[in-house]
Design a protein around this motif. Structure first.
Motif, PDB file in Angstrom:
ATOM      1  N   GLY A  16       1.507  -8.823  -9.551  1.00 56.24           N
ATOM      2  CA  GLY A  16       0.772  -8.908  -9.233  1.00 56.24           C
ATOM      3  C   GLY A  16       0.070  -8.359  -9.792  1.00 56.24           C
ATOM      4  O   GLY A  16      -0.121  -7.734 -11.220  1.00 56.24           O
ATOM      5  N   ALA A  17      -1.208  -7.907  -9.639  1.00 51.34           N
ATOM      6  CA  ALA A  17      -2.232  -7.320 -10.623  1.00 51.34           C
ATOM      7  C   ALA A  17      -2.305  -5.702 -10.278  1.00 51.34           C
ATOM      8  O   ALA A  17      -2.594  -5.165 -11.117  1.00 51.34           O
ATOM      9  CB  ALA A  17      -3.866  -7.931  -9.437  1.00 51.34           C
ATOM     10  N   ALA A  18      -1.753  -5.415  -9.057  1.00 46.74           N
ATOM     11  CA  ALA A  18      -1.531  -3.985  -8.926  1.00 46.74           C
ATOM     12  C   ALA A  18      -0.137  -3.945 -10.063  1.00 46.74           C
ATOM     13  O   ALA A  18      -0.109  -2.352 -10.894  1.00 46.74           O
ATOM     14  CB  ALA A  18      -1.693  -3.407  -7.784  1.00 46.74           C
ATOM     15  N   GLY A  19       0.247  -4.815  -9.949  1.00 49.42           N
ATOM     16  CA  GLY A  19       1.502  -3.614 -10.413  1.00 49.42           C
ATOM     17  C   GLY A  19       2.135  -3.829 -12.200  1.00 49.42           C
ATOM     18  O   GLY A  19       2.519  -3.573 -12.700  1.00 49.42           O
ATOM     19  N   ALA A 188       4.573  -1.884  -5.707  1.00 51.31           N
ATOM     20  CA  ALA A 188       3.707  -2.414  -5.844  1.00 51.31           C
ATOM     21  C   ALA A 188       4.083  -3.684  -5.849  1.00 51.31           C
ATOM     22  O   ALA A 188       3.477  -4.815  -6.295  1.00 51.31           O
ATOM     23  CB  ALA A 188       3.293  -3.060  -7.413  1.00 51.31           C
ATOM     24  N   THR A 189       4.448  -4.743  -4.177  1.00 52.11           N
ATOM     25  CA  THR A 189       5.521  -5.440  -3.299  1.00 52.11           C
ATOM     26  C   THR A 189       4.008  -7.021  -2.848  1.00 52.11           C
ATOM     27  O   THR A 189       4.415  -7.666  -2.486  1.00 52.11           O
ATOM     28  CB  THR A 189       5.884  -5.503  -3.207  1.00 52.11           C
ATOM     29  OG1 THR A 189       6.258  -4.910  -1.973  1.00 52.11           O
ATOM     30  CG2 THR A 189       7.394  -5.048  -4.094  1.00 52.11           C
ATOM     31  N   GLY A 190       2.904  -5.962  -2.537  1.00 50.60           N
ATOM     32  CA  GLY A 190       1.518  -7.615  -1.624  1.00 50.60           C
ATOM     33  C   GLY A 190       2.253  -6.916  -0.797  1.00 50.60           C
ATOM     34  O   GLY A 190       3.094  -5.564  -0.018  1.00 50.60           O
ATOM     35  N   PRO A 444      -9.298  -2.268  -4.957  1.00 49.34           N
ATOM     36  CA  PRO A 444      -8.255  -1.282  -5.660  1.00 49.34           C
ATOM     37  C   PRO A 444      -7.427  -1.430  -6.535  1.00 49.34           C
ATOM     38  O   PRO A 444      -6.101  -0.879  -6.033  1.00 49.34           O
ATOM     39  CB  PRO A 444      -8.132  -1.172  -3.797  1.00 49.34           C
ATOM     40  CG  PRO A 444      -9.247  -1.373  -3.328  1.00 49.34           C
ATOM     41  CD  PRO A 444      -9.921  -2.933  -4.502  1.00 49.34           C
ATOM     42  N   CYS A 445      -6.717  -3.099  -5.819  1.00 50.16           N
ATOM     43  CA  CYS A 445      -5.364  -3.012  -6.708  1.00 50.16           C
ATOM     44  C   CYS A 445      -5.795  -2.308  -8.087  1.00 50.16           C
ATOM     45  O   CYS A 445      -4.484  -2.078  -9.020  1.00 50.16           O
ATOM     46  CB  CYS A 445      -4.649  -4.002  -6.724  1.00 50.16           C
ATOM     47  SG  CYS A 445      -4.961  -5.216  -5.252  1.00 50.16           S
ATOM     48  N   ILE A 446      -6.272  -3.055  -8.740  1.00 50.22           N
ATOM     49  CA  ILE A 446      -7.035  -2.070  -9.922  1.00 50.22           C
ATOM     50  C   ILE A 446      -6.765  -0.959 -10.715  1.00 50.22           C
ATOM     51  O   ILE A 446      -6.045  -0.466 -10.801  1.00 50.22           O
ATOM     52  CB  ILE A 446      -8.015  -3.795 -11.206  1.00 50.22           C
ATOM     53  CG1 ILE A 446      -7.073  -5.276 -10.382  1.00 50.22           C
ATOM     54  CG2 ILE A 446      -7.785  -2.880 -12.548  1.00 50.22           C
ATOM     55  CD1 ILE A 446      -6.743  -5.571 -11.375  1.00 50.22           C
TER      56      ILE A 446
HETATM   57  C1  LIG Z   1      -6.667 -16.948  -2.529  1.00 47.72           C
HETATM   58  C2  LIG Z   1      -6.947 -15.751  -1.858  1.00 47.72           C
HETATM   59  C3  LIG Z   1      -8.651 -15.147  -2.573  1.00 47.72           C
HETATM   60  C4  LIG Z   1      -8.448 -14.290  -2.421  1.00 47.72           C
HETATM   61  N1  LIG Z   1      -9.557 -13.204  -2.885  1.00 47.72           N
HETATM   62  C5  LIG Z   1      -9.709 -12.357  -3.661  1.00 47.72           C
HETATM   63  C6  LIG Z   1     -10.969 -11.832  -3.887  1.00 47.72           C
HETATM   64  O1  LIG Z   1     -11.173 -12.317  -3.996  1.00 47.72           O
HETATM   65  N2  LIG Z   1     -11.234 -10.594  -4.077  1.00 47.72           N
HETATM   66  C7  LIG Z   1     -10.534  -9.753  -2.627  1.00 47.72           C
HETATM   67  O2  LIG Z   1     -10.600  -8.744  -3.568  1.00 47.72           O
HETATM   68  N3  LIG Z   1      -9.082 -10.109  -2.228  1.00 47.72           N
HETATM   69  C8  LIG Z   1      -8.851 -11.757  -3.089  1.00 47.72           C
HETATM   70  N4  LIG Z   1      -7.586 -11.902  -1.743  1.00 47.72           N
HETATM   71  C9  LIG Z   1      -7.153 -10.356  -1.941  1.00 47.72           C
HETATM   72  C10 LIG Z   1      -6.384  -9.575  -3.171  1.00 47.72           C
HETATM   73  O3  LIG Z   1      -6.105 -11.270  -3.946  1.00 47.72           O
HETATM   74  C11 LIG Z   1      -4.226  -9.569  -2.498  1.00 47.72           C
HETATM   75  O4  LIG Z   1      -5.060  -8.173  -1.974  1.00 47.72           O
HETATM   76  C12 LIG Z   1      -4.712  -8.967  -4.672  1.00 47.72           C
HETATM   77  O5  LIG Z   1      -4.202  -9.750  -5.222  1.00 47.72           O
HETATM   78  C13 LIG Z   1      -3.190  -8.628  -3.995  1.00 47.72           C
HETATM   79  O6  LIG Z   1      -1.722  -7.663  -5.276  1.00 47.72           O
HETATM   80  P1  LIG Z   1      -0.992  -6.543  -5.025  1.00 47.72           P
HETATM   81  O7  LIG Z   1      -0.691  -7.160  -6.978  1.00 47.72           O
HETATM   82  O8  LIG Z   1      -0.792  -6.229  -4.477  1.00 47.72           O
HETATM   83  O9  LIG Z   1       0.002  -7.917  -4.675  1.00 47.72           O
HETATM   84  P2  LIG Z   1       0.226  -9.315  -5.603  1.00 47.72           P
HETATM   85  O10 LIG Z   1      -0.267  -9.841  -6.327  1.00 47.72           O
HETATM   86  O11 LIG Z   1       0.394 -10.334  -4.117  1.00 47.72           O
HETATM   87  O12 LIG Z   1       2.042  -9.272  -5.493  1.00 47.72           O
HETATM   88  C14 LIG Z   1       2.916  -8.547  -5.836  1.00 47.72           C
HETATM   89  C15 LIG Z   1       4.032  -9.156  -6.479  1.00 47.72           C
HETATM   90  O13 LIG Z   1       4.899  -8.284  -5.779  1.00 47.72           O
HETATM   91  C16 LIG Z   1       6.039  -9.317  -6.112  1.00 47.72           C
HETATM   92  N5  LIG Z   1       7.264  -9.149  -4.961  1.00 47.72           N
HETATM   93  C17 LIG Z   1       7.485  -8.684  -3.718  1.00 47.72           C
HETATM   94  N6  LIG Z   1       8.551  -8.467  -3.085  1.00 47.72           N
HETATM   95  C18 LIG Z   1       9.418  -8.175  -4.203  1.00 47.72           C
HETATM   96  C19 LIG Z   1      10.848  -6.907  -4.160  1.00 47.72           C
HETATM   97  N7  LIG Z   1      11.426  -7.304  -3.046  1.00 47.72           N
HETATM   98  N8  LIG Z   1      10.708  -7.143  -5.373  1.00 47.72           N
HETATM   99  C20 LIG Z   1      10.454  -7.065  -6.475  1.00 47.72           C
HETATM  100  N9  LIG Z   1       8.994  -7.995  -6.358  1.00 47.72           N
HETATM  101  C21 LIG Z   1       8.271  -8.425  -4.710  1.00 47.72           C
HETATM  102  C22 LIG Z   1       5.470 -10.643  -5.445  1.00 47.72           C
HETATM  103  O14 LIG Z   1       6.487 -11.803  -5.730  1.00 47.72           O
HETATM  104  C23 LIG Z   1       4.748 -10.172  -6.086  1.00 47.72           C
HETATM  105  O15 LIG Z   1       4.623 -11.452  -7.297  1.00 47.72           O
HETATM  106  C24 LIG Z   1      -7.188 -12.594  -2.302  1.00 47.72           C
HETATM  107  C25 LIG Z   1      -6.166 -13.429  -2.026  1.00 47.72           C
HETATM  108  C26 LIG Z   1      -5.544 -14.632  -1.948  1.00 47.72           C
HETATM  109  C27 LIG Z   1      -3.948 -14.506  -1.297  1.00 47.72           C
END
Ligand SMILES: Cc1cc2nc3c(=O)[nH]c(=O)nc-3n(C[C@H](O)[C@H](O)[C@H](O)COP(=O)(O)OP(=O)(O)OC[C@H]3O[C@@H](n4cnc5c(N)ncnc54)[C@H](O)[C@@H]3O)c2cc1C
Length: 462
Positions: A16-19, A188-190, A444-446
């Motif tokens: 995702g964005a963080a990873g 960075a699994t969300g 914060p993810c970035i």
């Molecule tokens: C529709 C929507 C709109 C949003 N709008 C905003 C916004 O405008 N502003 C804001 O601040 N926040 C917003 N949020 C929240 C924000 O987007 C999320 O908190 C953020 O994008 C999470 O990023 P991440 O990289 O942590 O997780 P993710 O983007 O979810 O990435 C995690 C990745 O890890 C992978 N993964 C999980 N488990 C495993 C594993 N065991 N092994 C390998 N891979 C794995 C997943 O498949 C996924 O691809 C929104 C959320 C949604 C759903």
């Protein structure tokens, strides 16, 4: 996986964005990097999101004429807004790094037009930076950086366990394809919005919404990071944190706001909020009333409730009529009858409406200062309507791995677990009881993704 077990300096779990940010940042220091993603494509919930970035002191703010903002001001606001019930060192780090990391992201091809900057939370300083193309554009821009840096990306592979060496340092991962070793790992699994069991365990306010609750993000948001970390001794942080949007629960459609023509009353029949309060605080205010409140309106208002870009699923004349016919909305010929059916004290409800209607006649809401698009509309034409609303739509979850300000994952002994870093929604140490504003999760993810990537690479190099 085809690479030899010890080929990588850094393994990033989740694309995702963080990873993706962590991977690019680690590779920029010269580290060899593997990204392992469970889904068949990159992006997770980040790809679906608006991609807004909450930051202070940016070039985009300057371009928009906001020249006074700073990391200090953002820190002050963040801490005050959360009544200092957040860890200052983590918040400070986010505030300090928000602008430089934002500029770093722009330099990687993401466009944040100054015209799209907005006040995204409570307050009057515009810190919500919206990217052209939303979260997907950010994901694609970051993904485009991988190949030129020699970063390996493996899709459709779920990491099941972390591996530790004899010294207790995290030194690899295990998937169904086998083991891969490395110098350090970034988790960075969300979040865990799609995992009902973890919602019940860690986010009771969301669980309270029962079957009204649904998650707007990726089905892969299963909270794997929590389990991966806990297996190697990580502590969790941020119990019962996250963001819930308010809904009458008719369907799984995303509507962020409530219309300005209804009033909300608590079980005692009293108004308790400006119904147009920012979505960042509305859910929490309803929770304080016990989690269940009623939206009240009348026939004249219902008949005039036409579809708009903001309201096209729930708060529309024919939908409201249909739901009243079905019994999901209570319809009554008098306020007394409405009170009886909602089990609200009749005298209190009548008094609340009398006061509100009088205010409407005098031009505005003298109690909660609600501003309406048109003239404020009294609620006085039978039949009257009451529909329960709950904070139930899960946007993101806030419980996650406990980290320090270097985004090292902390063990239950409060010491960093060597070789283990975390970033993004899987981190639990940033958010307070209230969401700071749009961009307060993605930003914060970035920010912490970049820091995690850099620190993981530095650790691996030692
Ligand atoms: C529709 C929507 C709109 C949003 N709008 C905003 C916004 O405008 N502003 C804001 O601040 N926040 C917003 N949020 C929240 C924000 O987007 C999320 O908190 C953020 O994008 C999470 O990023 P991440 O990289 O942590 O997780 P993710 O983007 O979810 O990435 C995690 C990745 O890890 C992978 N993964 C999980 N488990 C495993 C594993 N065991 N092994 C390998 N891979 C794995 C997943 O498949 C996924 O691809 C929104 C959320 C949604 C759903």
């Amino acid at each position: 996986m085809s690479r030899d077990q010890s080929d990588y300096d850094v393994i990033v779990i989740g694309a995702g964005a963080a990873g993706l940010t962590a991977a690019v940042a680690a590779a920029d220091t010269g580290a060899s990097v593997l990204v392992v993603e469970a889904d068949v494509q990159t992006g997770g919930s980040s790809r679906l999101s608006g991609g807004h970035f909450y930051a202070a002191g940016t070039s985009v703010q300057c371009e928009a004429g906001v020249t006074e903002d700073s990391a200090d001001a953002m820190f002050e606001h963040y801490m005050t807004f959360n009544q200092w019930m957040v860890e200052p060192s983590i918040v400070r780090r986010y505030c300090d790094l928000s602008a430089p990391t934002f500029e770093w992201l722009m330099a990687r091809g993401v466009k944040f037009p100054a015209a799209m900057l907005y006040v995204s939370g409570v307050g009057n300083v515009p810190r919500g930076h919206q990217p052209e193309g939303g979260g997907q554009a950010v994901v694609l821009a970051l993904e485009a950086q991988l190949a030129s840096r020699g970063i390996d990306l493996v899709l459709a592979t779920r990491v099941e366990h972390l591996i530790c060496d004899d010294t207790g340092s995290v030194s690899g991962i295990e998937t169904s394809d086998g083991l891969v070793s490395c110098g350090s790992v970034v988790v960075a699994t969300g979040g865990f919005g799609a995992n009902a069991n973890l919602i019940a365990e860690h986010y009771p306010d969301a669980a309270k919404a029962g079957n009204w609750g649904w998650y707007i993000g990726s089905p892969m948001a299963q909270g794997d990071g929590l389990k991966l970390g806990q297996e190697v001794g990580a502590a969790l942080d941020g119990h019962n944190k996250g963001l819930l949007l308010t809904t009458p629960g008719f369907s799984h459609d995303l509507e962020v706001l409530l219309p300005d023509w209804l009033i909300l009353v608590n079980p005692e029949g009293r108004r308790f909020v400006n119904e147009t309060a920012p979505y960042t605080v509305l859910g929490g205010l309803i929770q304080r009333q016990g989690g269940t409140v009623f939206a009240i309106f009348d026939e004249a208002i219902r008949a005039a409730a036409k579809r708009t870009p903001f309201f096209n699923a729930y708060w529309v004349d024919e939908v409201l009529a249909q739901k009243a016919d079905e019994g999901t909305i209570i319809r009554a010929e008098s306020i007394e009858a409405l009170a009886e059916q909602t089990e609200i004290d009749s005298k209190a409800l009548k008094g609340t409406l009398d006061r509100y209607n009088k205010d409407c006649g005098q031009g505005g809401d003298s109690v909660f200062f609600k501003k309406t698009q048109g003239a404020p509309q009294p609620i006085e034409t039978a039949p009257f309507y009451a529909v329960e609303v709950r904070p139930a739509i899960i946007c993101w979850t806030g419980t996650g791995l406990r980290v320090d300000a270097e985004v090292s994952v902390l063990g239950t002994d409060d010491q960093p677990i060597p070789g283990l870093f975390a970033a993004g929604e899987t981190v639990g140490s940033l958010h307070g009881d209230r969401y700071i504003g749009g961009g307060g999760s993605f930003g914060p993810c970035i920010v912490f993704g970049k820091l995690a990537g850099e620190n993981a690479a530095a650790y691996a190099a030692t």
